[in-house]
Design a protein around this motif. Structure first.
Motif, PDB file in Angstrom:
ATOM      1  N   GLU A 125     -39.159  11.386 -10.904  1.00 40.77           N
ATOM      2  CA  GLU A 125     -40.169  10.858  -9.205  1.00 40.77           C
ATOM      3  C   GLU A 125     -39.730  10.166  -9.174  1.00 40.77           C
ATOM      4  O   GLU A 125     -39.856   9.344  -7.407  1.00 40.77           O
ATOM      5  N   ALA A 136     -38.515  19.390 -12.739  1.00 43.35           N
ATOM      6  CA  ALA A 136     -39.780  19.625 -11.781  1.00 43.35           C
ATOM      7  C   ALA A 136     -40.607  20.844 -12.229  1.00 43.35           C
ATOM      8  O   ALA A 136     -42.385  20.839 -13.101  1.00 43.35           O
ATOM      9  N   ALA A 140     -46.474   9.992 -13.819  1.00 37.57           N
ATOM     10  CA  ALA A 140     -45.189  10.623 -13.358  1.00 37.57           C
ATOM     11  C   ALA A 140     -44.162  10.629 -14.021  1.00 37.57           C
ATOM     12  O   ALA A 140     -43.680  10.674 -15.563  1.00 37.57           O
ATOM     13  N   GLU A 200     -36.507   9.770  -7.630  1.00 36.38           N
ATOM     14  CA  GLU A 200     -35.981  10.368  -5.841  1.00 36.38           C
ATOM     15  C   GLU A 200     -36.911   9.146  -5.049  1.00 36.38           C
ATOM     16  O   GLU A 200     -36.412   9.261  -3.899  1.00 36.38           O
TER      17      GLU A 200
END
Length: 330
Positions: free
Chosen positions: A168, A74, A164, A171
């Protein structure tokens, strides 16, 4: 004596070899001082070897801080836009279609003296409602902005798409109460196909689209327009290495299914549709690449009754996604 300027009546003319000559750097005490030996290439400012050494040093410092991990986290994910530049949409119909689709534009350029019709009026009205800056500029300035291309007095400035990260999407799909569904495109270079796939994925309950970073279509204004605004709600990620990303998805528990004309399983018998799934779609001409096809757990073919060898990538995606949604409803 010839050349003896000290003899009686002799005169030395200007421009002779005696004394300092222009461009010689001077002589003796008035001579220019040398700069010393030439430094190595790595130490010369602006030299390619110096820039390479500086990049290597910067990379070493970053790797030391990051703990040696090669996978993106991240904290070091790609920045919005992925290094792309803003795009300019030209022409009255394309500009109006982009504004209708909700493309996140930043400015609408209108040439002074442009003949107003319903398309120009609608473009200005939509831009004003969306809070987009409306700039009236001289026509020669608009010609310069557009590089001399045909613009019909309208140009829409579109910023780079904010992609993105593939993690992501993983997730989002994993946290969904329904089985995860991600679509990956392999070698699809037409942005209209990409936009149509994004629209189909959003319509049939998918959680995101993954595209390769190289040799593939990106989310341009054309793709935005084709997606009919669904690109604002469905994340699109860019993968530096699509094969590696698919392997990571498989490790996380997703089945990887690739569309292939000679697939091992027919779509009518596709029992894995209800499981967490990554659907991989190749280009219409070449299909899936060799490494991507080897990464797939199963290949699926679409049964066709007519004499057609293959379908357009976006059409094939819509057919398979509709079948997956039907099986999941059951």
């Amino acid at each position: 004596m010839p050349g003896n300027s000290k003899r009686r009546g002799a005169m030395r003319k200007e421009g002779t070899k005696k004394g300092m000559v222009v461009g010689s750097g001077g002589q003796r005490r008035r001579a220019l001082q040398g700069k010393g030996p030439t430094p190595p290439a790595e130490m010369r400012p602006g030299h390619p070897a110096a820039r390479k050494a500086a990049r290597s040093a910067t990379g070493a410092g970053k790797s030391g801080k990051g703990g040696g991990g090669g996978r993106a986290t991240a904290g070091n994910r790609r920045k919005p836009g992925d290094g792309e530049t803003p795009e300019t949409v030209l022409g009255r119909n394309p500009v109006v279609e982009c504004l209708r689709a909700g493309v996140p534009a930043t400015a609408l350029h209108v040439a002074i003296g442009t003949t107003t019709d319903e398309r120009v009026a609608e473009a200005v009205h939509l831009a004003a409602d969306a809070g987009i800056s409306i700039l009236e500029v001289p026509r020669h300035d608009l010609d310069r902005i557009t590089g001399g291309a045909l613009h019909q007095g309208l140009a829409l400035q579109v910023p780079p798409y904010e992609y993105a990260h593939p993690d992501e999407l993983l997730e989002i799909a994993s946290e969904s109460p329904e089985s995860g569904l991600i679509v990956a495109l392999d070698g699809v270079t037409d942005p209209r196909n990409l936009g149509a796939v994004v629209r189909s994925v959003s319509a049939f309950g998918g959680h995101g689209v993954v595209v390769p970073q190289r040799r593939a279509a990106g989310m341009t204004a054309v793709a935005w327009r084709t997606s009919a605004g669904t690109a604002a709600r469905l994340p699109v990620a860019r993968a530096t290495n699509l094969t590696r990303t698919l392997r990571e998805y498989a490790t996380a528990g997703f089945m990887v299914a690739g569309l292939d004309a000679e697939g091992s399983v027919s779509l009518d018998d596709f029992e894995l549709a209800a499981d967490p799934l990554v659907l991989v779609i190749g280009s219409e001409g070449k299909g899936l690449s060799r490494l991507v096809k080897q990464t797939c757990d199963v290949t699926v073919s679409i049964p066709m009754a007519g004499p057609v060898e293959s379908l357009n990538a976006s059409v094939a995606a819509g057919v398979v996604l509709a079948e997956i949604a039907r099986r999941r409803r059951r």
